[in-house]
Design an enzyme around this catalytic site. Structure first.
Site, PDB file in Angstrom:
ATOM      1  N   GLY A  86       0.856  -1.181   0.000  1.00  0.00           N
ATOM      2  CA  GLY A  86       0.000   0.000   0.000  1.00  0.00           C
ATOM      3  C   GLY A  86       0.885   1.222   0.000  1.00  0.00           C
ATOM      4  CB  CYS A 122       5.420  -3.816   0.240  1.00  0.00           C
ATOM      5  SG  CYS A 122       6.014  -2.135   0.062  1.00  0.00           S
ATOM      6  CE1 TYR A 123       1.080   1.172   5.490  1.00  0.00           C
ATOM      7  CE2 TYR A 123      -0.360  -0.708   5.865  1.00  0.00           C
ATOM      8  CZ  TYR A 123       0.017   0.587   6.163  1.00  0.00           C
ATOM      9  OH  TYR A 123      -0.659   1.296   7.125  1.00  0.00           O
ATOM     10  CG  HIS A 161       5.905  -5.262  -4.353  1.00  0.00           C
ATOM     11  ND1 HIS A 161       4.646  -5.065  -3.860  1.00  0.00           N
ATOM     12  CD2 HIS A 161       6.627  -4.166  -3.994  1.00  0.00           C
ATOM     13  CE1 HIS A 161       4.586  -3.897  -3.244  1.00  0.00           C
ATOM     14  NE2 HIS A 161       5.780  -3.325  -3.306  1.00  0.00           N
ATOM     15  CD  GLU A 163       2.813  -7.812  -5.167  1.00  0.00           C
ATOM     16  OE1 GLU A 163       3.725  -8.485  -4.627  1.00  0.00           O
ATOM     17  OE2 GLU A 163       2.475  -6.684  -4.772  1.00  0.00           O
ATOM     18  CB  SER A 200     -22.852  -4.872 -25.982  1.00  0.00           C
ATOM     19  OG  SER A 200     -21.731  -5.548 -25.425  1.00  0.00           O
ATOM     20  N   GLY A 201     -22.254  -7.623 -27.844  1.00  0.00           N
ATOM     21  CA  GLY A 201     -21.188  -8.149 -28.697  1.00  0.00           C
ATOM     22  C   GLY A 201     -19.848  -8.070 -27.989  1.00  0.00           C
ATOM     23  N   GLY A 202     -19.806  -7.360 -26.842  1.00  0.00           N
ATOM     24  CA  GLY A 202     -18.568  -7.262 -26.066  1.00  0.00           C
ATOM     25  C   GLY A 202     -18.291  -8.553 -25.314  1.00  0.00           C
ATOM     26  CB  VAL A 203     -15.186  -9.705 -23.567  1.00  0.00           C
ATOM     27  CG1 VAL A 203     -14.704 -11.003 -22.953  1.00  0.00           C
ATOM     28  CG2 VAL A 203     -14.263  -9.246 -24.666  1.00  0.00           C
ATOM     29  CG  ASP A 204     -16.970  -7.945 -19.543  1.00  0.00           C
ATOM     30  OD1 ASP A 204     -16.048  -8.758 -19.754  1.00  0.00           O
ATOM     31  OD2 ASP A 204     -16.780  -6.784 -19.161  1.00  0.00           O
ATOM     32  CB  SER A 205     -22.851  -8.599 -22.629  1.00  0.00           C
ATOM     33  OG  SER A 205     -22.439  -8.351 -23.942  1.00  0.00           O
ATOM     34  CB  SER A 206     -20.130 -12.485 -25.544  1.00  0.00           C
ATOM     35  OG  SER A 206     -20.374 -11.421 -26.417  1.00  0.00           O
ATOM     36  CE  LYS A 263     -12.700  -7.415 -20.730  1.00  0.00           C
ATOM     37  NZ  LYS A 263     -13.992  -6.696 -20.736  1.00  0.00           N
TER      38      LYS A 263
END
Ligand code: XMP
Length: 529
Positions: free
Chosen positions: A59, A86-87, A173, A175, A227-233, A374
């Site tokens: 952080g 770290c923090y 870090h 990660e 919508s044709g977008g990734v998430d809604s598909s 995503k």
């Protein structure tokens, strides 16, 4: 939330959202479910969530700052293994009786880590290795029972642990990809120290999500704005897998999608998945709505408002629908701040607020992706059988090509832009595919993250054959980015640019010039409007 009940889970105490998110993603990359929780969660509440392990994120604050994010020290007494970065290391030290001070120079970027003595966390990683540091403060005195297991020139306590109590921490870090053995350290923690199993796989996730959707929806009907977008598909494919024809998709075609997109949506959802799909041809409605409008914000406002109007009109026509599915994903929730207040209830509320439900209209929300990042959504899409062209589609703004046409949107300008954009996409899809082939990494350093054509509201003089021309220029925009917050223009090879320019001028009527946008974000934005 339910994933947490169905799988062993790692709680990441979030001391600064961007740090926590990355850690949760890395844990999930290792097929262990992980979720962010607010850093100040009381120990008993955290214990009730039954995490198998706890990670304290980094952080930006200093632990001694007045408003520094705090945590409940009783968490260290739960008997659950804890790892701090770290923090996270600094607060662990302070809470358990050690101390933190300023290092002389601070340490930013790669550093050489030297190991000292036995470490369960660093285990069989090399004696000297590169790690990623970003700090000014550092642990000065470790708490009783801890040993120092690694240092750098600047930072004497680069890693500390108390194996007896299963508490581990690093100043660097793990990660971050630049920490060369970061993944191995996380694996050591999750699998060797905590004894977790890598069971969080796509097949298991689909099975669990299908069961959850069925339980929520019963024999009710669900509507989804595609919508044709990734998430809604991906939501459509997942909900359809769960409840079949109880799902109805409404595809509002505003006429400003890219060339071939409406056809792809129809082909995939009607053809391959056989989902009941209402294709609303709203092209003329939108064309009238945008006539004479040149202001970018006004274009956005009209397009957004109209979308929901059309969608709810359709929903009313269909009738008898109780649920609405949508592609809310985890970063939407984290970024909306809902997480900070904790709990599912506040999350749903904030999303209700985002959807302009008209008076008297109500749907219960089905948001099966609300805990996915995503790239996990994309993986899920592939596992559900969606085509790569849909799943690995680049980001595309809701208002569509309207905000890539400067000035008024006319059918002539839309036609030109669609054709020019198709050339840019075809060439840069091929460029990205070649890089992917070479590196095996879809997000390799030089791959283009977003690429498209823009049509300015001017004409310029050219010469074609023996004829003077007075036609439109096309702007090519191609950027490298990872999150759209910042971006740099892509340093494309000249031959790729030359091919794009040559093809646009010869294949697209009405264009006699092509220019390349060489501005990063900031100061520019990715889109032109
Ligand atoms: P800018 O132009 O602000 O864009 O640098 C950042 C990212 O957001 C996308 N974008 C949108 N996405 N609705 C969306 O769904 C919108 O209204 C919108 N405006 C911009 C843009 O394509 C880029 O990826």
């Amino acid at each position: 939330m339910a994933a947490r009940q169905a799988h062993q889970f790692v709680a990441v105490l979030d001391f600064g959202a961007q740090y926590g998110q990355l850690i949760a993603r890395r844990v999930r990359d290792l097929h262990v479910y992980s979720e962010l929780v607010p850093c100040d969660i009381p120990a008993d509440e955290l214990a009730a969530m039954n995490p198998a392990a706890i990670i304290l994120s980094g952080g930006p604050a200093s632990v001694y700052a007045e408003d520094a994010p705090d945590m409940d020290a009783h968490i260290f007494e739960l008997g659950i293994p804890v790892l701090g970065f770290c923090y996270g290391q600094q607060i662990m030290a302070v809470k358990l009786g050690g101390s933190v001070g300023h290092t002389e120079k601070g340490e930013y970027g790669p550093a050489q880590l030297g190991r000292a003595g036995h470490s369960r966390l660093l285990a069989d990683t090399p004696a000297v290795q590169t790690v990623w540091m970003s700090h000014r403060d550092a642990v000065k005195e470790v708490p009783a029972g801890f040993s120092i297991v690694a240092s750098t020139d600047v930072c004497p306590v680069a890693a500390m642990e108390c194996a007896e109590r299963n508490l581990y921490a690093t100043q660097f870090h793990p990660e971050v990809r630049h920490t060369e053995n970061g993944r191995a350290m996380l694996e050591n923690f999750l699998f060797r120290i905590c004894g977790l199993e890598p069971t969080w796989t796509m097949d298991g996730i689909i099975e669990q999500k299908v069961a959850e959707i069925r339980a929520q929806v019963g024999d009710g009907r669900v509507i989804l704005g595609l919508s044709g977008g990734v998430d809604s598909s991906v939501v459509a494919a997942l909900v359809h897998r769960a409840i079949g024809d109880q799902l109805i998709c409404v595809f509002v075609n505003h006429g400003m999608l890219r060339k071939g997109e409406p056809e792809l949506v129809e082909q995939v959802f009607c053809g391959e998945f056989d989902v009941p799909l209402v294709h609303v041809h709203a092209e003329e409605r939108y064309s009238a709505l945008l006539a004479g409008v040149t202001d970018p914000e006004e274009k956005r406002r009209r397009i957004g408002t109209e979308f929901w109007k059309v969608f709810f009109e359709e929903a009313e026509k269909i009738g008898g629908v109780e649920f609405m599915a949508q592609g809310t994903i985890y970063p939407d929730i984290i970024e909306s701040g809902a997480r900070k207040t904790g709990g599912k209830a506040s999350t749903i509320k904030s999303h209700h607020n985002l959807i302009p439900f008209p008076e008297g209209v109500h749907f219960d929300l089905v948001e099966p992706l609300d805990h996915f990042f995503k790239d996990e959504v994309r993986e899920l899409g592939v596992a559900l059988g969606l085509p790569e062209a849909m799943v690995y589609r680049q980001p595309f703004p809701g208002p569509g090509l309207a905000i890539r046409i400067i000035g008024e949107v006319t059918p002539e300008k839309l036609g030109i832009l669609k054709e020019a954009d198709a050339v840019v996409r075809e060439e840069l899809d091929a460029y990205n595919a070649a890089l992917f082939e070479e590196t095996g990494d879809r997000n390799s350093e030089h791959s283009c993250w977003q690429y498209f054509a823009v049509l300015p509201d001017i004409k310029s003089v050219g010469v074609m054959g023996d004829e003077r021309t007075y036609r439109r220029p096309v702007i090519v925009r191609a950027v490298e980015s990872s999150d759209a917050m910042t971006a740099d223009w892509a340093k494309l090879p000249y031959e790729v640019l030359a091919r794009i320019s040559g093809r646009i001028v010869s294949e697209v009527d009405g264009v006699n010039r092509v220019v390349y946008d060489i501005t990063p974000k900031p100061p520019a934005t990715i889109e032109w409007e």
